[in-house]
Design an enzyme around this catalytic site. Sequence first.
Site, PDB file in Angstrom:
ATOM      1  N   ARG A  21      -7.664  -4.626 -11.975  1.00  0.00           N
ATOM      2  CA  ARG A  21      -7.488  -6.087 -11.508  1.00  0.00           C
ATOM      3  C   ARG A  21      -8.868  -5.899  -9.976  1.00  0.00           C
ATOM      4  O   ARG A  21      -8.728  -4.966  -9.094  1.00  0.00           O
ATOM      5  CB  ARG A  21      -6.656  -6.028 -10.465  1.00  0.00           C
ATOM      6  CG  ARG A  21      -5.402  -5.062 -11.223  1.00  0.00           C
ATOM      7  CD  ARG A  21      -4.407  -5.466 -10.336  1.00  0.00           C
ATOM      8  NE  ARG A  21      -2.555  -5.393 -11.187  1.00  0.00           N
ATOM      9  CZ  ARG A  21      -2.135  -3.705 -11.164  1.00  0.00           C
ATOM     10  NH1 ARG A  21      -2.662  -2.845 -10.660  1.00  0.00           N
ATOM     11  NH2 ARG A  21      -0.871  -4.225 -11.496  1.00  0.00           N
ATOM     12  N   GLU A  38       1.170 -14.898 -19.810  1.00  0.00           N
ATOM     13  CA  GLU A  38       1.374 -15.036 -18.346  1.00  0.00           C
ATOM     14  C   GLU A  38       1.967 -15.816 -18.228  1.00  0.00           C
ATOM     15  O   GLU A  38       2.765 -16.309 -17.277  1.00  0.00           O
ATOM     16  CB  GLU A  38       0.856 -14.226 -17.211  1.00  0.00           C
ATOM     17  CG  GLU A  38      -0.729 -15.187 -16.993  1.00  0.00           C
ATOM     18  CD  GLU A  38      -1.303 -14.132 -16.618  1.00  0.00           C
ATOM     19  OE1 GLU A  38      -0.744 -13.183 -15.270  1.00  0.00           O
ATOM     20  OE2 GLU A  38      -2.251 -14.155 -15.733  1.00  0.00           O
ATOM     21  N   ASN A  85       4.488  -9.241 -15.511  1.00  0.00           N
ATOM     22  CA  ASN A  85       5.428  -9.198 -14.226  1.00  0.00           C
ATOM     23  C   ASN A  85       5.302 -11.548 -14.130  1.00  0.00           C
ATOM     24  O   ASN A  85       6.292 -11.890 -13.158  1.00  0.00           O
ATOM     25  CB  ASN A  85       4.553  -9.224 -12.833  1.00  0.00           C
ATOM     26  CG  ASN A  85       4.242  -7.981 -12.839  1.00  0.00           C
ATOM     27  OD1 ASN A  85       4.792  -7.332 -14.030  1.00  0.00           O
ATOM     28  ND2 ASN A  85       3.483  -6.848 -12.802  1.00  0.00           N
ATOM     29  N   ASP A  86       4.565 -12.193 -14.306  1.00  0.00           N
ATOM     30  CA  ASP A  86       4.053 -13.581 -13.922  1.00  0.00           C
ATOM     31  C   ASP A  86       5.139 -14.328 -14.904  1.00  0.00           C
ATOM     32  O   ASP A  86       5.243 -15.176 -15.149  1.00  0.00           O
ATOM     33  CB  ASP A  86       2.853 -13.558 -14.047  1.00  0.00           C
ATOM     34  CG  ASP A  86       1.918 -13.846 -11.926  1.00  0.00           C
ATOM     35  OD1 ASP A  86       3.263 -14.085 -11.421  1.00  0.00           O
ATOM     36  OD2 ASP A  86       0.991 -13.903 -12.130  1.00  0.00           O
ATOM     37  N   ARG A 107     -10.261  -7.653 -15.995  1.00  0.00           N
ATOM     38  CA  ARG A 107      -9.797  -9.258 -15.082  1.00  0.00           C
ATOM     39  C   ARG A 107     -10.771  -9.626 -14.539  1.00  0.00           C
ATOM     40  O   ARG A 107     -11.034  -9.303 -13.429  1.00  0.00           O
ATOM     41  CB  ARG A 107      -7.973  -9.198 -14.658  1.00  0.00           C
ATOM     42  CG  ARG A 107      -7.314 -10.264 -14.217  1.00  0.00           C
ATOM     43  CD  ARG A 107      -6.020  -9.905 -14.472  1.00  0.00           C
ATOM     44  NE  ARG A 107      -6.002  -9.585 -13.283  1.00  0.00           N
ATOM     45  CZ  ARG A 107      -4.829  -9.444 -12.560  1.00  0.00           C
ATOM     46  NH1 ARG A 107      -3.894  -9.298 -13.547  1.00  0.00           N
ATOM     47  NH2 ARG A 107      -4.564  -8.813 -11.173  1.00  0.00           N
ATOM     48  N   HIS A 117       0.941  -1.052   0.096  1.00  0.00           N
ATOM     49  CA  HIS A 117       0.339  -0.009  -0.096  1.00  0.00           C
ATOM     50  C   HIS A 117       1.036   1.550  -0.320  1.00  0.00           C
ATOM     51  O   HIS A 117       0.347   2.316  -0.481  1.00  0.00           O
ATOM     52  CB  HIS A 117      -0.450   0.089   1.150  1.00  0.00           C
ATOM     53  CG  HIS A 117      -2.001  -0.417   0.705  1.00  0.00           C
ATOM     54  ND1 HIS A 117      -3.014  -0.720   1.882  1.00  0.00           N
ATOM     55  CD2 HIS A 117      -2.689  -1.011  -0.352  1.00  0.00           C
ATOM     56  CE1 HIS A 117      -4.282  -1.437   1.425  1.00  0.00           C
ATOM     57  NE2 HIS A 117      -3.857  -1.652   0.428  1.00  0.00           N
ATOM     58  N   ARG A 160       9.440 -13.927  -7.726  1.00  0.00           N
ATOM     59  CA  ARG A 160       9.782 -12.518  -8.051  1.00  0.00           C
ATOM     60  C   ARG A 160       9.394 -11.328  -6.221  1.00  0.00           C
ATOM     61  O   ARG A 160       9.639 -10.503  -6.068  1.00  0.00           O
ATOM     62  CB  ARG A 160       8.540 -11.531  -8.454  1.00  0.00           C
ATOM     63  CG  ARG A 160       7.036 -11.817  -8.520  1.00  0.00           C
ATOM     64  CD  ARG A 160       6.783 -11.575  -9.682  1.00  0.00           C
ATOM     65  NE  ARG A 160       5.785 -11.753 -10.100  1.00  0.00           N
ATOM     66  CZ  ARG A 160       4.067 -10.987  -9.792  1.00  0.00           C
ATOM     67  NH1 ARG A 160       4.921  -9.946  -9.217  1.00  0.00           N
ATOM     68  NH2 ARG A 160       3.007 -11.225  -9.675  1.00  0.00           N
ATOM     69  N   CYS A 216       0.177  -5.376 -19.730  1.00  0.00           N
ATOM     70  CA  CYS A 216      -0.073  -4.579 -18.749  1.00  0.00           C
ATOM     71  C   CYS A 216       1.160  -4.739 -17.866  1.00  0.00           C
ATOM     72  O   CYS A 216       0.341  -4.732 -16.162  1.00  0.00           O
ATOM     73  CB  CYS A 216      -1.962  -5.280 -18.884  1.00  0.00           C
ATOM     74  SG  CYS A 216      -1.432  -6.616 -18.131  1.00  0.00           S
TER      75      CYS A 216
END
Length: 579
Positions: free
Chosen positions: A304, A439, A462-463, A341, A197, A473, A510
Amino acid sequence: MASFTLHGIPVSRGIAIGRAHLLAAAALEVKHYLVAEEHLEAEVQRLQQALVAVHKELQTLWLDLPKDAPTELGAFIDVHALILSDPMISEAPLDIIRTRHYNAEWALLTQIDELSAQFDEIEDPYLRERKADIQQVAERVLKVLMGSAQPLAAVGDGEYQAQMIVVAHDISPADMLQFRDRSFIGFVTDVGGQNSHTAIVARSLDIPAAVGMSQASTLVEQDDWIIIDGDAGVVIVNPSALVLEQYRERQNALQRARKKLNKLKKTPAVTKDGTPITLLANIELPDDCAAAMDAGANGVGLFRSEFLFMGRNSRIPSEDEQFEQYKRAVVAMKGRPVTIRTLDIGADKPLDQTEHTALNPALGLRAIRYCLAEPQLFLSQLRAILRASAFGKVRILIPMLAHAFEIDQSLAMIAQAKAELREEGVKFDETVEVGAMIEIPAAALALPMFVKRMDFLSIGTNDLIQYTLAIDRVDYEVAHLYNPLHPAVLQLIAMTIAAGNKAGIDVAVCGEMAGDVKLTRLLLGMGLREFSMHPAQLLSVKQEILNSDLARLASQTRKIMRSMEPDAIADAVQQLQLM
């Protein structure tokens, strides 16, 4: 005093120069003692009163939100209020007092430690870092219990106050509100990651920050001069006069560049040779749409939806609740497309603590696998998304697909949701597009089955990097291996873009790579025409696009793609910046 440098995780860009204001850990030294039977109910009441007091604190923070405060801050206060109301916080510690005779502080910490252990098992980095929210809520209650719930002490005035940089083990979004009103210009924390956050708020406020600094709160002393280099994730403590002057010059140059960037808000994202590029925003809340619109986004490339399922103690939001949130986002984007998503969550996530914990959650029942295993939950979400499509352009994005049967089952569920809504006479967009997240390496290597079935593709870098390189990660011991420029990663991305372009369907990136200006020209050279990123990154990426010549980039990128040497690739990508 001697100068030294700390290295952490860069989460927001820019440079901050100021004095350190140390924020002590709220947990402090909690006393542990047993309470006599006759005093148990008085101890229970003491904790209940503290919970009520914190509820009032959060309410006051919400009411006192400045009009220009980022929407994330209000949402995070709501999350903290939900956590505070959860029986796991509001009732379980009371049972511990009654059954184990622990004092209120000890009972609360015992329960928080148990909850934290459960969160440590979560694979998803965003949800894993929600543990911090539970701890921050507990710390506010502890402050009240221990009689230390005073507002921040004044830190001085004039130049000193205008240069305050907060240094802490961790900072809650609610506490950050207080710093915002006190000319807070940056922050440094021991813990946290890209999805914490604190990182999200830093990006939304566009404030320089560095997290994951490990021992910063113990090594930095009150009033130390410090420099935050947000781009590098570096903190320089007690810099020399020469270093200070160099960073002041860089800071001034960045401020001038930022003013120039703001003039690009209404400029179309078109390359030098006249090719239009689509720039989309990643959001987590409907309220994020305001920042997306302000930055000039062409739409939302990634909503998300997991955020709607968080902080509910296993209570899944109803179809109507989800519909209202999706509709808010769709209406706010005023006709621009909103890509939602579907739930990217798994059996390892705290929706239902009675479920088993996967041995390796990253490879377990998550995302579409979880949704297909919970068809009612999936159907409810699909119906809510389709209902929202009656109010503007909506696209559905399915995460973590790898098999043809997963695609077919997902499409069948969407067809079922449509059939039900038709029968009920509920309006929705019959032509809503359905896309796949690429991904998993298997998906990138089996693209014909995707382009045959789907309307668009979105690369979740990222994935994709995590699975291609076989690293977690969020594990600091292997974080140095996380490399977006690894030749295998680049090959998979290039293959996906090429397959989409050949089939005539949209392909977006993305993940974090889309918002990294150092990689913009490389992705353009690969043929990418759709980028989706945090709104704060959009103008910087647009500037790169405006200064790019696609023909020259494509030629140089082909050379880069033929290389298998990491150093040569990194050097060549750096050269693209100079073209």
